[in-house]
Design a protein around this motif. Structure first.
Motif, PDB file in Angstrom:
ATOM      1  N   PRO A  36      36.154  48.249  34.569  1.00 13.44           N
ATOM      2  CA  PRO A  36      37.218  48.714  35.448  1.00 13.44           C
ATOM      3  C   PRO A  36      36.826  49.989  36.180  1.00 13.44           C
ATOM      4  CG  PRO A  36      37.682  49.343  33.190  1.00 13.44           C
ATOM      5  CD  PRO A  36      36.447  48.493  33.143  1.00 13.44           C
ATOM      6  N   PHE A  37      37.512  50.237  37.274  1.00 15.86           N
ATOM      7  CA  PHE A  37      37.407  51.537  37.934  1.00 15.86           C
ATOM      8  C   PHE A  37      38.229  52.537  37.124  1.00 15.86           C
ATOM      9  CE2 PHE A  37      36.761  48.471  41.375  1.00 15.86           C
ATOM     10  CZ  PHE A  37      35.672  48.993  42.044  1.00 15.86           C
ATOM     11  N   VAL A  38      37.634  53.661  36.785  1.00 15.55           N
ATOM     12  CA  VAL A  38      38.304  54.694  35.986  1.00 15.55           C
ATOM     13  C   VAL A  38      38.441  55.944  36.848  1.00 15.55           C
ATOM     14  CG1 VAL A  38      38.199  56.132  33.924  1.00 15.55           C
ATOM     15  CG2 VAL A  38      37.364  53.763  33.834  1.00 15.55           C
ATOM     16  N   ILE A  39      39.665  56.388  37.053  1.00 16.00           N
ATOM     17  CA  ILE A  39      39.892  57.603  37.835  1.00 16.00           C
ATOM     18  C   ILE A  39      39.528  58.799  36.978  1.00 16.00           C
ATOM     19  CG2 ILE A  39      41.539  58.917  39.194  1.00 16.00           C
ATOM     20  CD1 ILE A  39      40.921  56.099  40.251  1.00 16.00           C
ATOM     21  N   ASP A  40      38.607  59.615  37.481  1.00 16.42           N
ATOM     22  CA  ASP A  40      38.074  60.709  36.664  1.00 16.42           C
ATOM     23  C   ASP A  40      37.746  61.916  37.544  1.00 16.42           C
ATOM     24  OD1 ASP A  40      37.184  62.025  34.435  1.00 16.42           O
ATOM     25  OD2 ASP A  40      35.500  60.685  34.022  1.00 16.42           O
ATOM     26  N   ASP A  92      31.574  46.237  47.672  1.00 21.97           N
ATOM     27  CA  ASP A  92      31.891  47.198  46.613  1.00 21.97           C
ATOM     28  C   ASP A  92      32.086  46.481  45.280  1.00 21.97           C
ATOM     29  OD1 ASP A  92      32.056  49.538  48.335  1.00 21.97           O
ATOM     30  OD2 ASP A  92      33.868  48.613  49.131  1.00 21.97           O
ATOM     31  N   LEU A  93      32.775  45.339  45.310  1.00 21.17           N
ATOM     32  CA  LEU A  93      33.024  44.604  44.080  1.00 21.17           C
ATOM     33  C   LEU A  93      31.745  43.946  43.562  1.00 21.17           C
ATOM     34  CD1 LEU A  93      36.514  43.049  44.913  1.00 21.17           C
ATOM     35  CD2 LEU A  93      35.943  45.286  43.939  1.00 21.17           C
ATOM     36  N   HIS A  94      30.893  43.506  44.468  1.00 18.79           N
ATOM     37  CA  HIS A  94      29.596  42.983  44.040  1.00 18.79           C
ATOM     38  C   HIS A  94      28.753  44.077  43.401  1.00 18.79           C
ATOM     39  CE1 HIS A  94      29.837  39.435  47.115  1.00 18.79           C
ATOM     40  NE2 HIS A  94      30.590  39.251  46.045  1.00 18.79           N
ATOM     41  N   ALA A 110      44.033  46.734  43.621  1.00 21.12           N
ATOM     42  CA  ALA A 110      43.458  46.388  44.919  1.00 21.12           C
ATOM     43  C   ALA A 110      42.283  45.426  44.752  1.00 21.12           C
ATOM     44  CB  ALA A 110      43.004  47.651  45.648  1.00 21.12           C
ATOM     45  N   ALA A 111      41.426  45.697  43.772  1.00 21.29           N
ATOM     46  CA  ALA A 111      40.276  44.829  43.531  1.00 21.29           C
ATOM     47  C   ALA A 111      40.723  43.436  43.087  1.00 21.29           C
ATOM     48  CB  ALA A 111      39.370  45.450  42.483  1.00 21.29           C
TER      49      ALA A 111
END
Length: 368
Positions: free
Chosen positions: A14-18, A43-45, A349-350
């Motif tokens: 997952p994308f992690v907001i950091d 971006d997802l690839h 979004a993804a």
């Protein structure tokens, strides 16, 4: 400086907001306060390991914002300038020397390695590197660092939150029409796949005066949008039993031009077979390595052209401002492709992008 960014720590994670640290700009670099960034399948690839970009990594390559700080050698931009961050090129290879920037021989390395050309990273956390030069920008964050030559200054009244996708999908589709095909009014065209790239091509074809403009897709909602944006005819690939015959009935013997955004051999075959003699098919989709397509030699002997196009063959510093003018004049309504999300909702979004529920997701960065 400390920024907020969406970090992926493992393949398909997952994308992690950091919170991460962004380095100071070198003499030829600048920092952009990101207003919004488009999300692309590329971006997802990247997230899913297609390009072997190391982890942890920050993606994003359709960023638009305002110049925040500049390096000592930057002359064309000052803090406060609105910019779109476009694709990188080396500036030293044979293709760059001829102005073929999108075909730079080092393009893949500069886009996908996650580091500067010298191997250094742009971000870190607790002293450990964050791979963060995706397309030499990594715009899934509140600030991004890029080189002066990749930042395109746009007009002050430009709607910045709409402009990020011009860096990739917008200029790829529109550039295929304006820079490569260059149709005359009344030329026929078929667009196979009306996602963000295909719809950008379709809108440009309308501006150019193409007729008929035929959109082919499997999604009825996207076909409905294609009609609103200029398609004179639409065909659902799932329900039409004779794609080639239907197009020939509409266009009369075939089309002068076709665009394929799917990169599927079968669809590319249809996009080429429906061409008139001396017609041109442009491949815009990103095919996986090893994918092959074949053509009958007599078909090519009739003067047909099949060619790939990267980033619309554009020179971003001149082409992106042209597209911005069209947006401001309401001739290129790219906002109709977009669905907006807060950066905190990047995983949604993804998910919706992969499910076909969002044609062009755009991430708005937190204010302040």
């Amino acid at each position: 400086m400390q920024i907020t960014a969406a970090v992926v720590t493992e393949r398909s994670g997952p994308f992690v907001i950091d919170k991460v640290e962004l380095c100071e700009p070198r003499p030829d670099e600048l920092i952009v306060k990101v207003i919004a960034s488009g999300m692309c399948q590329t971006d997802l690839h990247g997230r899913d390991g297609y390009y072997e970009t190391p982890y942890p990594c920050v993606y994003g390559h359709e960023g638009a914002g305002v110049v925040y700080a500049v390096g000592s050698a930057v002359r064309s931009l000052v803090p406060g300038d609105p910019v779109v961050m476009s694709f990188p090129w080396c500036g030293g290879c044979a293709n760059c020397g001829q102005g073929l920037l999108s075909y730079c021989v080092r393009a893949f390395e500069l886009k996908m390695s996650g580091v500067r050309a010298d191997g250094s990273t742009l971000m870190s956390k607790n002293g450990e590197p964050i791979y963060s030069a995706f397309f030499q920008q990594s715009s899934f964050g509140t600030y991004a660092l890029t080189q002066e030559r990749y930042a395109v200054k746009v007009r002050k009244d430009a709607p910045l939150e709409l402009l990020g996708p011009l860096a990739c999908s917008g200029q790829t589709g529109a550039g295929a029409i304006f820079n490569v095909i260059r149709p005359k009014p009344g030329d026929s065209i078929a667009v196979f796949g009306v996602g963000a790239v295909g719809l950008s091509a379709l809108m440009a074809a309308k501006i150019a005066g193409c007729d008929p403009i035929i959109a082919v897709d499997v999604n009825e909602e996207r076909l409905a949008l294609a009609r609103k944006l200029g398609a004179t005819h639409t065909i659902n690939h799932n329900t039409c039993s004779d794609i080639l015959g239907t197009i020939r009935t509409i266009a009369g013997s075939g089309v002068r031009y076709s665009v394929d955004t799917s990169a599927l051999p079968g669809v590319l075959g249809e996009a080429t077979e429906v061409l008139l003699p001396a017609g041109t098919c442009v491949l815009l989709g990103s095919a996986r390595k090893g994918t092959r397509a074949s053509f009958e030699m007599p078909f090519l002997q009739e003067g047909r052209v099949v060619r790939g196009v990267i980033q619309g063959d554009s020179v971003p510093n001149s082409f992106i401002p042209r597209l911005v003018d069209l947006i401001v004049e309401d001739k290129f309504p790219i906002s109709k492709l977009m669905k907006f999300y807060d950066l905190a909702d990047i995983n949604l979004a993804a998910k919706e992008s992969s499910a076909g529920l969002a044609i062009k997701p755009v991430l708005r960065m937190p204010r302040g």
